[in-house]
Motif scaffolding. Structure first.
Motif: not given
Length: 233
Positions: A173-176, A156-163, A165-171, A217-219
């Protein structure tokens, strides 16, 4: 409680739990059995050492999907040869991969010395660990950190690790997916990835309860610059 956070990323990954014969499928995210296999290889365990390997089932486990990969089908033609060297038959095999995916895996345990032993093994592996297939080694930056928190809180606390370009086009709210006994959830499924044996003579897996949770997560890349807004239009 101590938890290790790992990042699985790269051009290709493959996490099959139900593949048979010439069709080698992949799941949408890493299985606990695959991660246990990595740990066992890193610690130098042999395939037939069932008791040692089964102890790793006691690790708390969770995986967060930071960047969902695209399915890729790899077409193969293989040949079987007779003892005299002539061709017996030619057949087609289909192998499936996840392309450009990023997953955060959390493994934890109350016994911190046990987790520290695993950490040392992962950083200096006895056998080469890989992401589902021997052609897919772990990336050099796979180890993120260790935390004195539980698996769910760490994810829950780890920052989002996506690229970006992916963050710009996706929600954001991540699934775990986590061991079902770690959370209270009505969304539970059974997954056949509890290791009983990795023996080549009799590979055997049981079922494990798995709960789905959502993590916000923060975007920082979600709000694109609007030039007309700057001009007051």
């Amino acid at each position: 409680m101590k938890t290790l956070l790992l990042k699985f990323s790269g051009p290709l990954q493959s996490w099959g739990t139900s593949s048979h014969f010439e069709t080698r499928q992949t799941d949408r995210y890493p299985s606990k059995s695959a991660v246990i296999g990595m740990i066992a290889a890193s610690l130098g365990y042999r395939r037939h050492e069932d008791e040692k390997i089964q102890e790793l089932n006691d690790l708390n486990f969770g995986v967060r999907i930071d960047q969902a990969g695209e399915n890729l089908r790899d077409y193969h033609i293989a040949r079987k040869y007779k003892n005299n060297g002539s061709i017996d038959r030619t057949y087609v095999t289909d192998r499936y991969y996840l392309e450009d995916a990023i997953f955060i895996v959390a493994i934890g345990h109350e016994d911190e010395q046990f987790v520290e032993k695993i950490e040392r093994g992962l950083k200096e592996p006895y056998f080469q660990p890989f992401m589902g297939r021997r052609s897919l080694p772990l990336p050099v930056d796979f180890f993120i950190e260790s935390r004195k928190k539980d698996v769910v809180e760490s994810l829950q606390q780890l920052p989002w690790k996506a690229a970006k370009w992916y963050k710009r086009t996706n929600s954001n709210q991540l699934t775990a997916y986590v061991d079902s006994d770690l959370v209270t959830s009505e969304t539970i499924q059974m997954r056949q990835d509890r290791v009983k044996s990795f023996s080549q003579k009799n590979r055997l897996f049981g079922f494990r309860g798995e709960a789905q949770i959502k993590i916000d997560v923060e975007n920082r890349f979600s709000d694109e610059h609007d030039v007309f807004d700057a001009l007051g239009g």
